[in-house]
Design a protein around this motif. Structure first.
Motif, PDB file in Angstrom:
ATOM      1  N   MET A 154      -4.438  -0.681   6.367  1.00 31.59           N
ATOM      2  CA  MET A 154      -4.374  -0.122   7.718  1.00 31.59           C
ATOM      3  C   MET A 154      -4.423  -1.259   8.734  1.00 31.59           C
ATOM      4  SD  MET A 154      -4.355   3.291   7.651  1.00 31.59           S
ATOM      5  CE  MET A 154      -5.119   3.833   9.187  1.00 31.59           C
ATOM      6  N   VAL A 155      -3.556  -1.184   9.738  1.00 36.17           N
ATOM      7  CA  VAL A 155      -3.558  -2.187  10.807  1.00 36.17           C
ATOM      8  C   VAL A 155      -3.465  -1.476  12.155  1.00 36.17           C
ATOM      9  CG1 VAL A 155      -2.577  -4.066   9.441  1.00 36.17           C
ATOM     10  CG2 VAL A 155      -1.059  -2.470  10.585  1.00 36.17           C
ATOM     11  N   SER A 192      -0.729 -11.427   5.878  1.00 39.29           N
ATOM     12  CA  SER A 192      -0.321 -12.116   7.112  1.00 39.29           C
ATOM     13  C   SER A 192      -0.189 -11.187   8.314  1.00 39.29           C
ATOM     14  CB  SER A 192       1.015 -12.835   6.891  1.00 39.29           C
ATOM     15  OG  SER A 192       2.063 -11.896   6.644  1.00 39.29           O
ATOM     16  N   ILE A 193      -0.180  -9.880   8.095  1.00 40.74           N
ATOM     17  CA  ILE A 193       0.021  -8.922   9.189  1.00 40.74           C
ATOM     18  C   ILE A 193      -1.325  -8.339   9.610  1.00 40.74           C
ATOM     19  CG2 ILE A 193       1.128  -6.772   9.896  1.00 40.74           C
ATOM     20  CD1 ILE A 193       3.316  -7.349   7.828  1.00 40.74           C
ATOM     21  N   VAL A 222       8.729  -4.373   4.959  1.00 39.53           N
ATOM     22  CA  VAL A 222       7.481  -3.684   5.313  1.00 39.53           C
ATOM     23  C   VAL A 222       7.791  -2.230   5.642  1.00 39.53           C
ATOM     24  CG1 VAL A 222       5.516  -3.606   6.889  1.00 39.53           C
ATOM     25  CG2 VAL A 222       6.497  -5.812   6.234  1.00 39.53           C
ATOM     26  N   LYS A 223       7.103  -1.331   4.976  1.00 35.68           N
ATOM     27  CA  LYS A 223       7.216   0.094   5.279  1.00 35.68           C
ATOM     28  C   LYS A 223       6.016   0.509   6.112  1.00 35.68           C
ATOM     29  CE  LYS A 223       7.757   4.674   3.201  1.00 35.68           C
ATOM     30  NZ  LYS A 223       7.904   5.420   1.934  1.00 35.68           N
ATOM     31  N   ILE A 224       6.280   1.168   7.243  1.00 34.24           N
ATOM     32  CA  ILE A 224       5.230   1.560   8.177  1.00 34.24           C
ATOM     33  C   ILE A 224       5.137   3.080   8.205  1.00 34.24           C
ATOM     34  CG2 ILE A 224       4.416   1.384  10.558  1.00 34.24           C
ATOM     35  CD1 ILE A 224       6.229  -1.071  10.873  1.00 34.24           C
ATOM     36  N   VAL A 225       3.940   3.604   8.049  1.00 35.90           N
ATOM     37  CA  VAL A 225       3.718   5.050   8.069  1.00 35.90           C
ATOM     38  C   VAL A 225       2.562   5.363   9.019  1.00 35.90           C
ATOM     39  CG1 VAL A 225       3.176   7.099   6.689  1.00 35.90           C
ATOM     40  CG2 VAL A 225       4.512   5.238   5.678  1.00 35.90           C
TER      41      VAL A 225
END
Length: 332
Positions: A154-155, A192-193, A222-225
């Motif tokens: 999680m970011v 790194s993110i 990168v897959k973002i959900v």
């Protein structure tokens, strides 16, 4: 009923006379030959050879249950094809090139990246094209896809761009829904993110609450959900205010000593929003006098400093910067 039949016969007779009068008959003959000429022209045009760029989706299939594609599940190739006009028309409006499929297991590698080479793209496309069709070019010349086996984290989300309020207004708060997203990527990328940014937002002269459904900026591999978050920009009206009665606190005081100042409380001037000001109290601020400074530089008056200011406050200034003081020994 008799009147109705007579009326219909009269209408039919009138229309027949109009259509088959000499002038209209010649016009109808002209339209007939014009239509025939148009059909012949269309047939000749479709029989010519043309080049046409076609956009064809490529979908990945046979993906293992534990694997997660971290790139788009469907890529698109642009293929330029040469053939007769009627064949190209069939490609454009038919289902022959609805999509082509790439086998995940065939192209996956240990590096969590798969590559569909140019030669295989040509084979996939050729199998869907008519024998008379010739492939002129394919763009891109190969396809890449990324995947992992469920690694994620999680970011937080941050907006980027320029959101400018009207004069005498300011952005008092920014709220995200959700405020964090889940990303799937390789271990190196995950490490790194630390934040995901939105696509650039540009809004000017806002004076009321602004709600934006913002697309998150895509990143290769990168897959973002989810891929979209709702951002609420809250605005407030700027006002210059002051609060009195903030206590002065001595810091770094040795055990057994107490700092007393005269006055014991001071005021502060600042700029904030109307709504923020209504929620403020003197306890939201902290004004201090440092004993270490007094010990190193003894003086009749001590300096005081505004150490803590609540969020939403700007240009905060104390009414006074020095006060009289007395250091007392506490009785044991």
């Amino acid at each position: 009923m008799y009147y109705s039949k007579v009326n219909i016969k009269y209408i039919i007779h009138t229309v027949s006379n109009f259509l088959f009068s000499k002038a209209n008959r010649e016009f109808l003959i002209f339209l007939f030959f014009f239509a025939v000429a148009g059909v012949f022209w269309l047939l000749m045009a479709l029989n010519e050879t043309y080049e046409q760029e076609l956009r064809i989706p490529v979908r990945y299939v046979n993906i293992p249950k534990m694997a997660v594609l971290t790139s788009e599940e469907t890529d698109t190739v642009r293929v330029t094809v040469s053939d007769k006009g009627y064949v190209l028309t069939a490609y454009l409006y038919g289902d022959a090139l609805h999509e082509i499929q790439a086998d995940f297991k065939k192209y996956a590698s240990k590096s969590n990246r798969g590559i569909v080479p140019t030669s295989d793209l040509y084979k996939m496309l050729s199998s869907r094209l008519a024998a008379s069709s010739k492939i002129i070019s394919v763009k891109p010349d190969h396809l890449s896809f990324y995947y992992n086996y469920g690694e994620k984290k999680m970011v937080p989300v941050h907006w980027r761009g320029a959101v400018t309020p009207e004069d005498l207004h300011f952005i008092s708060d920014v709220q995200y829904q959700p405020d964090s997203v889940t990303i799937y990527a390789s271990r190196e990328k995950l490490d790194s993110i630390n934040v995901i940014y939105t696509e650039t937002l540009n809004y000017n002269e806002i004076h009321d609450t602004l709600v934006v459904d913002a697309q998150l900026r895509k990143m290769a591999g990168v897959k973002i959900v989810p891929e979209v978050v709702r951002i609420t920009f809250l605005t407030d009206v700027l006002t210059e205010e002051n609060i009195e009665g903030i206590p002065i606190v001595g810091i770094n005081m040795p055990e057994g000593k107490v700092l007393r100042t005269f006055p014991a409380r001071v005021g502060v001037k600042f700029v904030t929003g109307v709504n923020t000001y209504r929620r403020l109290s003197p306890n939201d601020f902290m004004v201090v006098a440092d004993y270490n400074e007094l010990r190193q530089n003894p003086a009749p008056k001590c300096n005081i400093y505004l150490q803590e200011v609540p969020d939403g406050i700007s240009r905060a200034v104390l009414d006074v910067k020095q006060v009289d003081y007395l250091i007392e020994e506490q009785s044991r």
